[in-house]
Scaffold this active site. Structure first.
Site, PDB file in Angstrom:
ATOM      1  N   ASP A  39       0.856  -1.196   0.000  1.00  0.00           N
ATOM      2  CA  ASP A  39       0.000   0.000   0.000  1.00  0.00           C
ATOM      3  C   ASP A  39       0.890   1.243   0.000  1.00  0.00           C
ATOM      4  O   ASP A  39       1.482   1.584   1.022  1.00  0.00           O
ATOM      5  CB  ASP A  39      -0.889   0.000   1.247  1.00  0.00           C
ATOM      6  CG  ASP A  39      -1.827   1.203   1.262  1.00  0.00           C
ATOM      7  OD1 ASP A  39      -2.857   1.161   0.570  1.00  0.00           O
ATOM      8  OD2 ASP A  39      -1.504   2.208   1.945  1.00  0.00           O
TER       9      ASP A  39
ATOM     10  N   TYR B   1       3.622   9.662   0.897  1.00  0.00           N
ATOM     11  CA  TYR B   1       4.494   9.019   1.889  1.00  0.00           C
ATOM     12  C   TYR B   1       5.965   9.353   1.649  1.00  0.00           C
ATOM     13  O   TYR B   1       6.817   9.051   2.482  1.00  0.00           O
ATOM     14  CB  TYR B   1       4.278   7.497   1.924  1.00  0.00           C
ATOM     15  CG  TYR B   1       2.859   7.071   2.266  1.00  0.00           C
ATOM     16  CD1 TYR B   1       1.967   7.953   2.871  1.00  0.00           C
ATOM     17  CD2 TYR B   1       2.392   5.792   1.982  1.00  0.00           C
ATOM     18  CE1 TYR B   1       0.653   7.584   3.167  1.00  0.00           C
ATOM     19  CE2 TYR B   1       1.078   5.408   2.286  1.00  0.00           C
ATOM     20  CZ  TYR B   1       0.220   6.320   2.872  1.00  0.00           C
ATOM     21  OH  TYR B   1      -1.072   5.945   3.168  1.00  0.00           O
TER      22      TYR B   1
ATOM     23  N   LYS C 278      -1.756   6.342  -4.443  1.00  0.00           N
ATOM     24  CA  LYS C 278      -2.868   7.269  -4.165  1.00  0.00           C
ATOM     25  C   LYS C 278      -2.556   8.669  -4.675  1.00  0.00           C
ATOM     26  O   LYS C 278      -1.417   9.132  -4.589  1.00  0.00           O
ATOM     27  CB  LYS C 278      -3.130   7.341  -2.655  1.00  0.00           C
ATOM     28  CG  LYS C 278      -3.204   5.980  -1.976  1.00  0.00           C
ATOM     29  CD  LYS C 278      -3.623   6.058  -0.531  1.00  0.00           C
ATOM     30  CE  LYS C 278      -3.437   4.724   0.172  1.00  0.00           C
ATOM     31  NZ  LYS C 278      -2.091   4.502   0.709  1.00  0.00           N
TER      32      LYS C 278
ATOM     33  N   HIS D   1      -6.905   9.813  -2.421  1.00  0.00           N
ATOM     34  CA  HIS D   1      -6.476   9.619  -1.026  1.00  0.00           C
ATOM     35  C   HIS D   1      -7.492  10.193  -0.022  1.00  0.00           C
ATOM     36  O   HIS D   1      -7.804   9.579   0.990  1.00  0.00           O
ATOM     37  CB  HIS D   1      -5.093  10.271  -0.850  1.00  0.00           C
ATOM     38  CG  HIS D   1      -4.256   9.667   0.221  1.00  0.00           C
ATOM     39  ND1 HIS D   1      -2.894   9.544   0.123  1.00  0.00           N
ATOM     40  CD2 HIS D   1      -4.581   9.168   1.429  1.00  0.00           C
ATOM     41  CE1 HIS D   1      -2.425   8.986   1.230  1.00  0.00           C
ATOM     42  NE2 HIS D   1      -3.427   8.748   2.035  1.00  0.00           N
TER      43      HIS D   1
HETATM   44  N1  LIG Z   1      -5.747   5.945   3.140  1.00  0.00           N
HETATM   45  C1  LIG Z   1      -5.335   6.669   4.145  1.00  0.00           C
HETATM   46  O1  LIG Z   1      -5.721   7.835   4.325  1.00  0.00           O
HETATM   47  C2  LIG Z   1      -4.367   6.079   5.133  1.00  0.00           C
HETATM   48  C3  LIG Z   1      -4.221   6.685   6.393  1.00  0.00           C
HETATM   49  C4  LIG Z   1      -3.331   6.117   7.305  1.00  0.00           C
HETATM   50  C5  LIG Z   1      -2.615   4.949   6.958  1.00  0.00           C
HETATM   51  N2  LIG Z   1      -2.755   4.393   5.716  1.00  0.00           N
HETATM   52  C6  LIG Z   1      -2.002   3.164   5.324  1.00  0.00           C
HETATM   53  O2  LIG Z   1      -2.210   2.186   6.347  1.00  0.00           O
HETATM   54  C7  LIG Z   1      -0.935   1.705   6.793  1.00  0.00           C
HETATM   55  C8  LIG Z   1      -1.037   1.240   8.232  1.00  0.00           C
HETATM   56  O3  LIG Z   1      -1.400   2.284   9.131  1.00  0.00           O
HETATM   57  P1  LIG Z   1      -0.374   2.869  10.203  1.00  0.00           P
HETATM   58  O4  LIG Z   1       0.982   2.750   9.638  1.00  0.00           O
HETATM   59  O5  LIG Z   1      -0.810   4.211  10.595  1.00  0.00           O
HETATM   60  O6  LIG Z   1      -0.594   1.989  11.505  1.00  0.00           O
HETATM   61  P2  LIG Z   1      -0.702   0.463  11.943  1.00  0.00           P
HETATM   62  O7  LIG Z   1      -0.427  -0.442  10.812  1.00  0.00           O
HETATM   63  O8  LIG Z   1      -1.978   0.336  12.693  1.00  0.00           O
HETATM   64  O9  LIG Z   1       0.478   0.364  13.021  1.00  0.00           O
HETATM   65  C9  LIG Z   1       1.835   0.310  12.648  1.00  0.00           C
HETATM   66  C10 LIG Z   1       2.679   0.156  13.902  1.00  0.00           C
HETATM   67  O10 LIG Z   1       2.408  -1.092  14.528  1.00  0.00           O
HETATM   68  C11 LIG Z   1       3.638  -1.749  14.841  1.00  0.00           C
HETATM   69  N3  LIG Z   1       3.452  -3.201  14.632  1.00  0.00           N
HETATM   70  C12 LIG Z   1       3.091  -3.797  13.473  1.00  0.00           C
HETATM   71  N4  LIG Z   1       2.979  -5.140  13.662  1.00  0.00           N
HETATM   72  C13 LIG Z   1       3.308  -5.374  14.957  1.00  0.00           C
HETATM   73  C14 LIG Z   1       3.400  -6.545  15.734  1.00  0.00           C
HETATM   74  N5  LIG Z   1       3.123  -7.761  15.226  1.00  0.00           N
HETATM   75  N6  LIG Z   1       3.798  -6.431  17.027  1.00  0.00           N
HETATM   76  C15 LIG Z   1       4.069  -5.223  17.549  1.00  0.00           C
HETATM   77  N7  LIG Z   1       3.996  -4.060  16.865  1.00  0.00           N
HETATM   78  C16 LIG Z   1       3.611  -4.137  15.574  1.00  0.00           C
HETATM   79  C17 LIG Z   1       4.660  -1.197  13.876  1.00  0.00           C
HETATM   80  O11 LIG Z   1       5.927  -1.250  14.473  1.00  0.00           O
HETATM   81  P3  LIG Z   1       7.203  -1.986  13.759  1.00  0.00           P
HETATM   82  O12 LIG Z   1       7.469  -1.203  12.522  1.00  0.00           O
HETATM   83  O13 LIG Z   1       8.258  -1.823  14.811  1.00  0.00           O
HETATM   84  O14 LIG Z   1       6.830  -3.410  13.509  1.00  0.00           O
HETATM   85  C18 LIG Z   1       4.173   0.247  13.679  1.00  0.00           C
HETATM   86  O15 LIG Z   1       4.704   1.079  14.674  1.00  0.00           O
HETATM   87  C19 LIG Z   1      -0.004   2.897   6.530  1.00  0.00           C
HETATM   88  O16 LIG Z   1       1.374   2.521   6.562  1.00  0.00           O
HETATM   89  C20 LIG Z   1      -0.498   3.349   5.179  1.00  0.00           C
HETATM   90  O17 LIG Z   1       0.024   2.513   4.166  1.00  0.00           O
HETATM   91  C21 LIG Z   1      -3.652   4.935   4.816  1.00  0.00           C
END
Ligand SMILES: NC(=O)c1ccc[n+]([C@@H]2O[C@H](COP(=O)([O-])OP(=O)(O)OC[C@H]3O[C@@H](n4cnc5c(N)ncnc54)[C@H](OP(=O)(O)O)[C@@H]3O)[C@@H](O)[C@H]2O)c1
Length: 342
Positions: A62, A67, A95, A128
């Site tokens: 994604d 980003y 996006k 987005h």
């Molecule tokens: N469309 C939109 O508007 C939008 C908005 C926000 C996000 N997104 C997309 O969604 C993705 C995910 O959202 P996000 O990055 O905000 O948050 P998330 O995936 O909910 O959380 C990521 C965090 O969780 C930790 N983590 C992941 N797996 C783990 C595990 N098994 N055990 C412990 N910690 C774990 C990671 O740390 P480590 O790296 O240390 O593993 C990182 O700090 C984004 O990267 C982006 O691609 C899209």
């Protein structure tokens, strides 16, 4: 499970990863790797995670121009293909950013992402956010853009027509929406020639969006769930005192102990079993997240226990999109059931 050539370590067979079937008949892996490095993970680290994730079996990535790491991620995607993974076995999303909704910007922006990602086509291209708005990357949630505009459906559809053109040009296989609401989607579904194949939306145990989830599924749109773990690594500036953390929820912690996994893994398993496609970001734990969606499923009772945890706790509120003084962020999400008037 099989051994990877690169690392000699155990990898998940991509064929064992659950798939979602889109209305076009195409299939998309039901778990992907997020690539938003937030403030603290560099483009090089994200690009490295993309390579590592492909080696352990991920095929869905994604991405987004905003980003700030598509060139680095693109180099990894090229390397992954050089290593023998076929393009048709990858699912790459990008996006269109908010300051590129203009009719002359959409195709150029897509071409830029394609060039950066070193691809001839994208599997999925999303608008987005539904708001055209420039704000500097990394700005505070209290920051307001002088040129912020409300959602104007006619304007969104002008952008959407260009998205449709991208499909017709063969640059993009599917188009979709992100951060939408039911009233906005109803109008898009009414007016689109090519309807959205997915809607990307915040989804985790404390923010389950049951009505929107049901609405998109009923309309043949796949829900992709962002912040599936509750985005524990998001910047301080994006936090508010009322935010809660699903990974600290006693019920999730207890289920995690029972399965011998981290609470984050329970969030991912729940998401896949519920029917959305989570895209967890990770540079350290991506292997565990993928492995665990292919084994030891949550029980029906556990799924029901998690269904009861919804707190309607939206973490990504979008404050920077507000277009009028004194507005609260709820205005962005049409909480009264109709598109918030200008
Ligand atoms: N469309 C939109 O508007 C939008 C908005 C926000 C996000 N997104 C997309 O969604 C993705 C995910 O959202 P996000 O990055 O905000 O948050 P998330 O995936 O909910 O959380 C990521 C965090 O969780 C930790 N983590 C992941 N797996 C783990 C595990 N098994 N055990 C412990 N910690 C774990 C990671 O740390 P480590 O790296 O240390 O593993 C990182 O700090 C984004 O990267 C982006 O691609 C899209």
């Amino acid at each position: 499970m099989s051994k990877t050539a690169e690392s000699g370590s155990t990898a998940v067979d991509p064929a064992s990863i659950p798939q979602r079937t889109l209305y076009t008949g195409a299939t998309m892996p039901a778990v992907g790797l997020g690539t938003f490095g937030s403030d603290h993970v560099t483009p090089a680290q994200v690009a490295n995670a993309v390579k590592g994730a492909a080696a352990v079996g991920y095929r869905h990535f994604d991405c987004a121009s905003v980003y700030g790491n598509e060139p680095e991620v693109g180099a990894s995607i090229e390397e992954i293909q050089r290593g023998g993974v076929k393009r048709e076995d990858l699912w790459v999303t990008s996006k269109l950013w908010n300051d590129k909704h203009g009719e002359n910007d959409v195709i150029l922006s897509c071409r830029k992402s394609l060039a950066d990602l070193r691809l001839k086509y994208l599997d999925l291209y999303l608008v987005h956010w539904p708001f055209p708005n420039f704000h500097p990357p990394g700005c505070d949630v209290s920051s307001r853009s002088a040129d912020a505009k409300p959602y104007i459906h006619e304007n969104y559809m002008k952008t959407w027509r260009k998205m449709e053109e991208l499909v017709e040009m063969g640059l993009v296989r599917h188009i979709g929406t992100s951060n939408m609401t039911i009233p906005k989607l109803k109008q898009v579904l009414r007016d689109a020639r090519i309807k959205p194949a997915v809607n990307e939306m915040e989804l985790h145990p404390h923010f389950q969006q049951p009505e929107l989830f049901k609405f998109v599924v009923k309309n043949g749109i796949q829900p992709i769930g962002y912040c599936p773990i509750g985005s524990p690594g998001r910047p301080e500036r994006d936090r508010t005192p009322e935010d809660t953390a699903p990974t600290e929820d006693g019920v999730i912690v207890e289920i995690a102990l029972r399965h011998g996994v981290h609470p984050a893994v329970v969030c991912i398993k729940w998401a896949v079993q519920r029917g959305q496609t989570p895209i967890p970001f990770s540079v350290h734990n991506y292997r565990a997240n993928l492995e665990n969606v292919t084994r030891d499923p949550l029980t029906d009772d556990e799924m029901q226990e998690i269904a009861k945890l919804d707190r309607n706790c939206r973490l990504i509120k979008g404050q920077v999109f507000l277009w009028k003084d004194g507005q609260s962020w709820e205005a962005l999400w049409d909480v009264n059931g109709e598109i918030t008037p200008p």
